[in-house]
Design a protein around this motif. Sequence first.
Motif, PDB file in Angstrom:
ATOM      1  N   MET A   1      69.122  39.125  69.931  1.00  0.00           N
ATOM      2  CA  MET A   1      70.240  39.084  68.993  1.00  0.00           C
ATOM      3  C   MET A   1      71.519  39.667  69.613  1.00  0.00           C
ATOM      4  O   MET A   1      72.538  39.703  68.963  1.00  0.00           O
ATOM      5  N   GLY A   2      71.423  40.193  70.801  1.00  0.00           N
ATOM      6  CA  GLY A   2      72.610  40.704  71.468  1.00  0.00           C
ATOM      7  C   GLY A   2      72.977  42.131  71.135  1.00  0.00           C
ATOM      8  O   GLY A   2      74.053  42.586  71.500  1.00  0.00           O
ATOM      9  N   TYR A   3      72.119  42.847  70.432  1.00  0.00           N
ATOM     10  CA  TYR A   3      72.406  44.237  70.125  1.00  0.00           C
ATOM     11  C   TYR A   3      72.019  45.111  71.313  1.00  0.00           C
ATOM     12  O   TYR A   3      70.978  44.918  71.921  1.00  0.00           O
ATOM     13  N   PRO A   4      72.856  46.106  71.634  1.00  0.00           N
ATOM     14  CA  PRO A   4      72.496  46.996  72.738  1.00  0.00           C
ATOM     15  C   PRO A   4      71.320  47.883  72.329  1.00  0.00           C
ATOM     16  O   PRO A   4      71.181  48.241  71.156  1.00  0.00           O
ATOM     17  N   HIS A   5      70.474  48.187  73.263  1.00  0.00           N
ATOM     18  CA  HIS A   5      69.317  49.040  72.981  1.00  0.00           C
ATOM     19  C   HIS A   5      69.335  50.219  73.943  1.00  0.00           C
ATOM     20  O   HIS A   5      69.454  50.046  75.142  1.00  0.00           O
ATOM     21  N   GLY A   6      69.256  51.392  73.391  1.00  0.00           N
ATOM     22  CA  GLY A   6      69.181  52.604  74.197  1.00  0.00           C
ATOM     23  C   GLY A   6      68.018  53.432  73.708  1.00  0.00           C
ATOM     24  O   GLY A   6      67.427  53.145  72.662  1.00  0.00           O
ATOM     25  N   PHE A   7      67.671  54.441  74.453  1.00  0.00           N
ATOM     26  CA  PHE A   7      66.557  55.284  74.039  1.00  0.00           C
ATOM     27  C   PHE A   7      66.779  56.710  74.512  1.00  0.00           C
ATOM     28  O   PHE A   7      67.579  56.967  75.406  1.00  0.00           O
ATOM     29  N   VAL A   8      66.111  57.633  73.860  1.00  0.00           N
ATOM     30  CA  VAL A   8      66.066  59.027  74.274  1.00  0.00           C
ATOM     31  C   VAL A   8      64.610  59.396  74.448  1.00  0.00           C
ATOM     32  O   VAL A   8      63.724  58.782  73.854  1.00  0.00           O
ATOM     33  N   THR A   9      64.358  60.398  75.267  1.00  0.00           N
ATOM     34  CA  THR A   9      62.988  60.801  75.558  1.00  0.00           C
ATOM     35  C   THR A   9      62.730  62.164  74.931  1.00  0.00           C
ATOM     36  O   THR A   9      63.049  63.204  75.517  1.00  0.00           O
ATOM     37  N   HIS A  10      62.164  62.172  73.736  1.00  0.00           N
ATOM     38  CA  HIS A  10      61.887  63.422  73.036  1.00  0.00           C
ATOM     39  C   HIS A  10      60.908  64.284  73.818  1.00  0.00           C
ATOM     40  O   HIS A  10      60.983  65.505  73.774  1.00  0.00           O
ATOM     41  N   LYS A  11      59.988  63.633  74.514  1.00  0.00           N
ATOM     42  CA  LYS A  11      58.979  64.360  75.294  1.00  0.00           C
ATOM     43  C   LYS A  11      59.635  65.275  76.330  1.00  0.00           C
ATOM     44  O   LYS A  11      59.098  66.333  76.657  1.00  0.00           O
ATOM     45  N   SER A  12      60.781  64.880  76.816  1.00  0.00           N
ATOM     46  CA  SER A  12      61.521  65.675  77.809  1.00  0.00           C
ATOM     47  C   SER A  12      62.616  66.510  77.150  1.00  0.00           C
ATOM     48  O   SER A  12      63.577  66.924  77.796  1.00  0.00           O
ATOM     49  N   ASP A  13      62.483  66.750  75.856  1.00  0.00           N
ATOM     50  CA  ASP A  13      63.470  67.499  75.073  1.00  0.00           C
ATOM     51  C   ASP A  13      64.860  66.865  75.108  1.00  0.00           C
ATOM     52  O   ASP A  13      65.869  67.549  75.072  1.00  0.00           O
ATOM     53  N   GLU A  14      64.910  65.550  75.181  1.00  0.00           N
ATOM     54  CA  GLU A  14      66.174  64.826  75.138  1.00  0.00           C
ATOM     55  C   GLU A  14      66.316  64.202  73.749  1.00  0.00           C
ATOM     56  O   GLU A  14      65.445  63.471  73.298  1.00  0.00           O
ATOM     57  N   PHE A  15      67.396  64.539  73.070  1.00  0.00           N
ATOM     58  CA  PHE A  15      67.600  64.026  71.727  1.00  0.00           C
ATOM     59  C   PHE A  15      68.891  63.233  71.598  1.00  0.00           C
ATOM     60  O   PHE A  15      69.093  62.519  70.635  1.00  0.00           O
ATOM     61  N   VAL A  16      69.785  63.357  72.584  1.00  0.00           N
ATOM     62  CA  VAL A  16      71.045  62.630  72.598  1.00  0.00           C
ATOM     63  C   VAL A  16      71.343  62.222  74.034  1.00  0.00           C
ATOM     64  O   VAL A  16      71.186  63.013  74.955  1.00  0.00           O
ATOM     65  N   ARG A  17      71.760  60.980  74.211  1.00  0.00           N
ATOM     66  CA  ARG A  17      72.219  60.486  75.512  1.00  0.00           C
ATOM     67  C   ARG A  17      73.485  59.687  75.251  1.00  0.00           C
ATOM     68  O   ARG A  17      73.427  58.508  74.912  1.00  0.00           O
ATOM     69  N   GLY A  18      74.633  60.330  75.389  1.00  0.00           N
ATOM     70  CA  GLY A  18      75.904  59.679  75.069  1.00  0.00           C
ATOM     71  C   GLY A  18      75.967  59.344  73.594  1.00  0.00           C
ATOM     72  O   GLY A  18      75.868  60.222  72.749  1.00  0.00           O
ATOM     73  N   LYS A  19      76.088  58.053  73.264  1.00  0.00           N
ATOM     74  CA  LYS A  19      76.131  57.621  71.858  1.00  0.00           C
ATOM     75  C   LYS A  19      74.747  57.295  71.315  1.00  0.00           C
ATOM     76  O   LYS A  19      74.612  56.894  70.168  1.00  0.00           O
ATOM     77  N   VAL A  20      73.727  57.446  72.131  1.00  0.00           N
ATOM     78  CA  VAL A  20      72.363  57.118  71.716  1.00  0.00           C
ATOM     79  C   VAL A  20      71.703  58.362  71.140  1.00  0.00           C
ATOM     80  O   VAL A  20      71.634  59.400  71.795  1.00  0.00           O
ATOM     81  N   HIS A  21      71.239  58.248  69.911  1.00  0.00           N
ATOM     82  CA  HIS A  21      70.533  59.348  69.246  1.00  0.00           C
ATOM     83  C   HIS A  21      69.694  58.776  68.114  1.00  0.00           C
ATOM     84  O   HIS A  21      69.785  57.590  67.802  1.00  0.00           O
TER      85      HIS A  21
END
Length: 75
Positions: A1-21
């Motif tokens: 559908m053309g939507y951007p997909h991002g992810f964060v890795t909670h396992k590595s204590d990552e909850f925000v990556r730029g605009k991805v949360h």
Amino acid sequence: MGYPHGFVTHKSDEFVRGKVHTQTIESFWSLLKRGIIGDYHKVSKKYLPLYLNEFTFRFNNQNEADIFGKAIAGC
């Protein structure tokens, strides 16, 4: 559908990556849950897609000044 997909890795204590949360989807589920408990009290499997469409519209237009006018205009 053309939507951007991002992810964060909670396992590595990552909850925000730029605009991805994860707050956006958690906010949507909170709106849906409050709406079902407060307005509808329960939902049936038959009408679940309609409830999801309604709350998707509400969430996507939460900053719209005239959300009612937009809804009845069919936009």
